[in-house]
Design a protein around this motif. Structure first.
Motif, PDB file in Angstrom:
ATOM      1  N   SER A  84     -26.765  72.841  26.940  1.00 58.17           N
ATOM      2  CA  SER A  84     -27.351  74.155  26.694  1.00 58.17           C
ATOM      3  C   SER A  84     -26.324  75.274  26.576  1.00 58.17           C
ATOM      4  O   SER A  84     -26.679  76.408  26.296  1.00 58.17           O
ATOM      5  CB  SER A  84     -28.329  74.511  27.826  1.00 58.17           C
ATOM      6  OG  SER A  84     -29.359  73.562  27.932  1.00 58.17           O
ATOM      7  N   ARG A  85     -25.043  74.973  26.816  1.00 56.65           N
ATOM      8  CA  ARG A  85     -24.051  76.047  26.779  1.00 56.65           C
ATOM      9  C   ARG A  85     -23.042  75.848  25.672  1.00 56.65           C
ATOM     10  O   ARG A  85     -22.785  74.729  25.228  1.00 56.65           O
ATOM     11  CB  ARG A  85     -23.365  76.186  28.135  1.00 56.65           C
ATOM     12  CG  ARG A  85     -22.562  74.985  28.603  1.00 56.65           C
ATOM     13  CD  ARG A  85     -21.924  75.280  29.964  1.00 56.65           C
ATOM     14  NE  ARG A  85     -21.052  74.210  30.399  1.00 56.65           N
ATOM     15  CZ  ARG A  85     -21.236  73.483  31.492  1.00 56.65           C
ATOM     16  NH1 ARG A  85     -22.284  73.691  32.258  1.00 56.65           N
ATOM     17  NH2 ARG A  85     -20.376  72.531  31.813  1.00 56.65           N
ATOM     18  N   LYS A  86     -22.438  76.953  25.274  1.00 57.65           N
ATOM     19  CA  LYS A  86     -21.486  76.951  24.168  1.00 57.65           C
ATOM     20  C   LYS A  86     -20.090  77.326  24.657  1.00 57.65           C
ATOM     21  O   LYS A  86     -19.383  78.132  24.052  1.00 57.65           O
ATOM     22  CB  LYS A  86     -21.948  77.926  23.076  1.00 57.65           C
ATOM     23  CG  LYS A  86     -23.334  77.629  22.521  1.00 57.65           C
ATOM     24  CD  LYS A  86     -23.387  76.286  21.804  1.00 57.65           C
ATOM     25  CE  LYS A  86     -24.759  76.047  21.194  1.00 57.65           C
ATOM     26  NZ  LYS A  86     -24.847  74.728  20.522  1.00 57.65           N
ATOM     27  N   TYR A  87     -19.707  76.761  25.765  1.00 58.08           N
ATOM     28  CA  TYR A  87     -18.356  76.938  26.295  1.00 58.08           C
ATOM     29  C   TYR A  87     -18.075  75.760  27.228  1.00 58.08           C
ATOM     30  O   TYR A  87     -18.984  75.057  27.663  1.00 58.08           O
ATOM     31  CB  TYR A  87     -18.213  78.264  27.049  1.00 58.08           C
ATOM     32  CG  TYR A  87     -19.163  78.430  28.217  1.00 58.08           C
ATOM     33  CD1 TYR A  87     -18.831  77.979  29.491  1.00 58.08           C
ATOM     34  CD2 TYR A  87     -20.401  79.049  28.042  1.00 58.08           C
ATOM     35  CE1 TYR A  87     -19.702  78.122  30.558  1.00 58.08           C
ATOM     36  CE2 TYR A  87     -21.279  79.201  29.102  1.00 58.08           C
ATOM     37  CZ  TYR A  87     -20.927  78.742  30.353  1.00 58.08           C
ATOM     38  OH  TYR A  87     -21.793  78.875  31.414  1.00 58.08           O
ATOM     39  N   PHE A  88     -16.804  75.553  27.527  1.00 54.45           N
ATOM     40  CA  PHE A  88     -16.392  74.527  28.474  1.00 54.45           C
ATOM     41  C   PHE A  88     -16.321  75.154  29.866  1.00 54.45           C
ATOM     42  O   PHE A  88     -15.821  76.275  30.023  1.00 54.45           O
ATOM     43  CB  PHE A  88     -15.030  73.955  28.108  1.00 54.45           C
ATOM     44  CG  PHE A  88     -14.987  73.248  26.781  1.00 54.45           C
ATOM     45  CD1 PHE A  88     -15.446  71.946  26.655  1.00 54.45           C
ATOM     46  CD2 PHE A  88     -14.484  73.886  25.652  1.00 54.45           C
ATOM     47  CE1 PHE A  88     -15.409  71.290  25.436  1.00 54.45           C
ATOM     48  CE2 PHE A  88     -14.445  73.237  24.420  1.00 54.45           C
ATOM     49  CZ  PHE A  88     -14.911  71.945  24.317  1.00 54.45           C
ATOM     50  N   TYR A  89     -16.807  74.433  30.878  1.00 51.67           N
ATOM     51  CA  TYR A  89     -16.706  74.928  32.256  1.00 51.67           C
ATOM     52  C   TYR A  89     -15.903  73.927  33.075  1.00 51.67           C
ATOM     53  O   TYR A  89     -16.173  72.738  33.068  1.00 51.67           O
ATOM     54  CB  TYR A  89     -18.082  75.124  32.884  1.00 51.67           C
ATOM     55  CG  TYR A  89     -17.973  75.703  34.281  1.00 51.67           C
ATOM     56  CD1 TYR A  89     -17.687  77.057  34.453  1.00 51.67           C
ATOM     57  CD2 TYR A  89     -18.089  74.891  35.406  1.00 51.67           C
ATOM     58  CE1 TYR A  89     -17.539  77.591  35.728  1.00 51.67           C
ATOM     59  CE2 TYR A  89     -17.939  75.422  36.684  1.00 51.67           C
ATOM     60  CZ  TYR A  89     -17.670  76.764  36.836  1.00 51.67           C
ATOM     61  OH  TYR A  89     -17.496  77.303  38.092  1.00 51.67           O
ATOM     62  N   ARG A  90     -14.928  74.467  33.821  1.00 50.94           N
ATOM     63  CA  ARG A  90     -13.986  73.617  34.561  1.00 50.94           C
ATOM     64  C   ARG A  90     -14.198  73.719  36.075  1.00 50.94           C
ATOM     65  O   ARG A  90     -14.372  74.806  36.619  1.00 50.94           O
ATOM     66  CB  ARG A  90     -12.550  74.046  34.232  1.00 50.94           C
ATOM     67  CG  ARG A  90     -11.473  73.367  35.073  1.00 50.94           C
ATOM     68  CD  ARG A  90     -10.085  73.654  34.546  1.00 50.94           C
ATOM     69  NE  ARG A  90      -9.872  75.073  34.340  1.00 50.94           N
ATOM     70  CZ  ARG A  90      -8.965  75.595  33.505  1.00 50.94           C
ATOM     71  NH1 ARG A  90      -8.189  74.795  32.784  1.00 50.94           N
ATOM     72  NH2 ARG A  90      -8.834  76.893  33.372  1.00 50.94           N
ATOM     73  N   VAL A  91     -14.161  72.556  36.704  1.00 55.17           N
ATOM     74  CA  VAL A  91     -14.110  72.448  38.160  1.00 55.17           C
ATOM     75  C   VAL A  91     -12.762  71.840  38.516  1.00 55.17           C
ATOM     76  O   VAL A  91     -12.348  70.855  37.907  1.00 55.17           O
ATOM     77  CB  VAL A  91     -15.243  71.549  38.696  1.00 55.17           C
ATOM     78  CG1 VAL A  91     -15.073  71.318  40.192  1.00 55.17           C
ATOM     79  CG2 VAL A  91     -16.610  72.171  38.414  1.00 55.17           C
ATOM     80  N   GLU A  92     -12.059  72.419  39.497  1.00 51.27           N
ATOM     81  CA  GLU A  92     -10.728  71.930  39.851  1.00 51.27           C
ATOM     82  C   GLU A  92     -10.733  71.296  41.243  1.00 51.27           C
ATOM     83  O   GLU A  92     -11.016  71.949  42.238  1.00 51.27           O
ATOM     84  CB  GLU A  92      -9.714  73.077  39.779  1.00 51.27           C
ATOM     85  CG  GLU A  92      -9.719  73.726  38.394  1.00 51.27           C
ATOM     86  CD  GLU A  92      -8.399  74.321  37.997  1.00 51.27           C
ATOM     87  OE1 GLU A  92      -7.400  73.587  37.997  1.00 51.27           O
ATOM     88  OE2 GLU A  92      -8.366  75.511  37.677  1.00 51.27           O
ATOM     89  N   ASN A  93     -10.446  70.013  41.269  1.00 52.59           N
ATOM     90  CA  ASN A  93     -10.409  69.250  42.515  1.00 52.59           C
ATOM     91  C   ASN A  93      -9.054  69.449  43.196  1.00 52.59           C
ATOM     92  O   ASN A  93      -8.264  68.519  43.368  1.00 52.59           O
ATOM     93  CB  ASN A  93     -10.653  67.761  42.211  1.00 52.59           C
ATOM     94  CG  ASN A  93     -10.887  66.937  43.467  1.00 52.59           C
ATOM     95  OD1 ASN A  93     -11.811  67.203  44.207  1.00 52.59           O
ATOM     96  ND2 ASN A  93     -10.043  65.938  43.686  1.00 52.59           N
ATOM     97  N   THR A  94      -8.801  70.702  43.561  1.00 45.50           N
ATOM     98  CA  THR A  94      -7.503  71.060  44.140  1.00 45.50           C
ATOM     99  C   THR A  94      -7.696  72.037  45.298  1.00 45.50           C
ATOM    100  O   THR A  94      -8.650  72.809  45.323  1.00 45.50           O
ATOM    101  CB  THR A  94      -6.592  71.760  43.102  1.00 45.50           C
ATOM    102  OG1 THR A  94      -7.223  72.982  42.677  1.00 45.50           O
ATOM    103  CG2 THR A  94      -6.357  70.888  41.898  1.00 45.50           C
ATOM    104  N   VAL A  95      -6.790  72.000  46.250  1.00 50.35           N
ATOM    105  CA  VAL A  95      -6.622  73.104  47.190  1.00 50.35           C
ATOM    106  C   VAL A  95      -5.150  73.469  47.164  1.00 50.35           C
ATOM    107  O   VAL A  95      -4.290  72.646  46.846  1.00 50.35           O
ATOM    108  CB  VAL A  95      -7.067  72.747  48.630  1.00 50.35           C
ATOM    109  CG1 VAL A  95      -8.574  72.687  48.722  1.00 50.35           C
ATOM    110  CG2 VAL A  95      -6.459  71.442  49.117  1.00 50.35           C
TER     111      VAL A  95
END
Length: 317
Positions: free
Chosen positions: A240-251
């Motif tokens: 449903s979206r027209k962009y990339f969304y990032r999740v970062e598995n980092t601390v």
């Protein structure tokens, strides 16, 4: 002095508690649709999944955080405080990474804060080498001006000249297209200047809004894990979206952290990528996961993303 010592003791207790929280959750299981899949050729995993069936918005893109830091700073002196990857850009791509995060300063050298490494030319050379050796692998290539620095002059022209015919023009229709429909274009280049004009629709480059995230600056693994989940829940499904969304598995180290080197801090969350995907399914958020990035990327992280991608193609996720 006493209050500072007390603060550091409390910080260590918080880290221990949060590490235990994730470890206990992991004991309950970390399986999900596709979790048992391992590509036979990570260098060509998109080809292996069939470019005619692999739609752009269905891909779970394995990415690296601060990608070009394998040789940053001075070895054993400043490098441990800024190094987020141990592999070259080429080796990351060869392993299966498909989202590259590059930070530059005025003279086109890659940097992380005040520490410097090689020129962006080294990165481009590695990208072009990988592209020349593969046929159907698509890369999201993010380049931003590092905070506190000025934009390199005419950098948009530089990127266009260097990547030329590989560039996928900025067009929202690509999210519903298959990889085969993009070919021979193979690089979605997101240019994020600090002051220069953003690329416009139809440009060979993509503007900042097409690769979004919610950066949470913490060294506490469960806090980051939960915050990632919260921000992901606020996104629309990938279809449903027209962009990339990032999740970062980092601390990352913070100023009041008794440990300031990147690797021992980020290892507090590094092994929980599969758990995060598992919990996305448990909370009904798996259809929102898209770009998933890591420090010190490894084969298992790549496989975790590719397995879910395959399950989506097969209608199992």
């Amino acid at each position: 002095m006493g209050s500072q010592v007390s603060k550091q003791v409390e910080r260590r207790k918080a880290v221990h508690t949060e590490k235990k929280t994730l470890a206990d959750l992991k004991k309950l299981g970390e399986d999900y649709p596709g979790s048992d899949y391992h590509p036979s050729d990570r260098k060509n995993w998109m080809s292996e999944l069939n470019p005619d069936k692999l739609v752009i918005n269905k891909v779970v893109w394995p990415g690296t955080h601060d990608s070009a830091t394998n040789k940053i700073g001075i070895p054993c002196i400043t490098r441990p405080f800024a190094q987020c990857q141990s592999l070259s850009i080429y080796n990351q791509l060869e392993m299966g990474t498909r989202v590259i995060d590059i930070r530059v300063q005025e003279d086109r050298r890659v940097c992380h804060g005040i520490l410097l490494t090689y020129s962006i030319d080294v990165v481009i050379k590695d990208v072009k080498k990988f592209l020349s050796e593969t046929q159907s692998e698509i890369i999201i290539f993010e380049v931003r001006t590092e905070f506190g620095h000025e934009d390199p002059p005419e950098f948009d022209k530089y990127l266009q000249d260097q990547l030329g015919d590989y560039l996928v023009p900025q067009d929202e229709s690509i999210f519903e297209k298959t990889i085969a429909e993009l070919l021979p274009k193979r690089v979605i280049c997101v240019w994020k200047p600090r002051k220069s004009p953003q690329p416009q629709r139809g440009s060979p480059l993509w503007s900042a809004g097409y690769l979004r995230d919610n950066w949470i600056n913490t060294d506490l693994p469960s806090t980051k894990f939960d915050s990632n989940m919260k921000h992901l829940s606020e996104q629309q499904p990938v279809t449903s979206r027209k962009y990339f969304y990032r999740v970062e598995n980092t601390v990352t180290p913070v100023a009041d952290n008794p440990v300031l080197c990147v690797k021992p801090v980020t290892e507090r969350i590094h092994g929980y990528a599969r758990l995060f995907i598992n919990q996305c399914f448990s909370k009904g958020l798996a259809d929102r996961l898209q770009v998933f990035s890591s420090d010190f990327i490894d084969k298992d992280f790549v496989d975790a993303c590719v397995g879910l991608t395959r399950a989506r193609i097969e209608g199992k996720a």
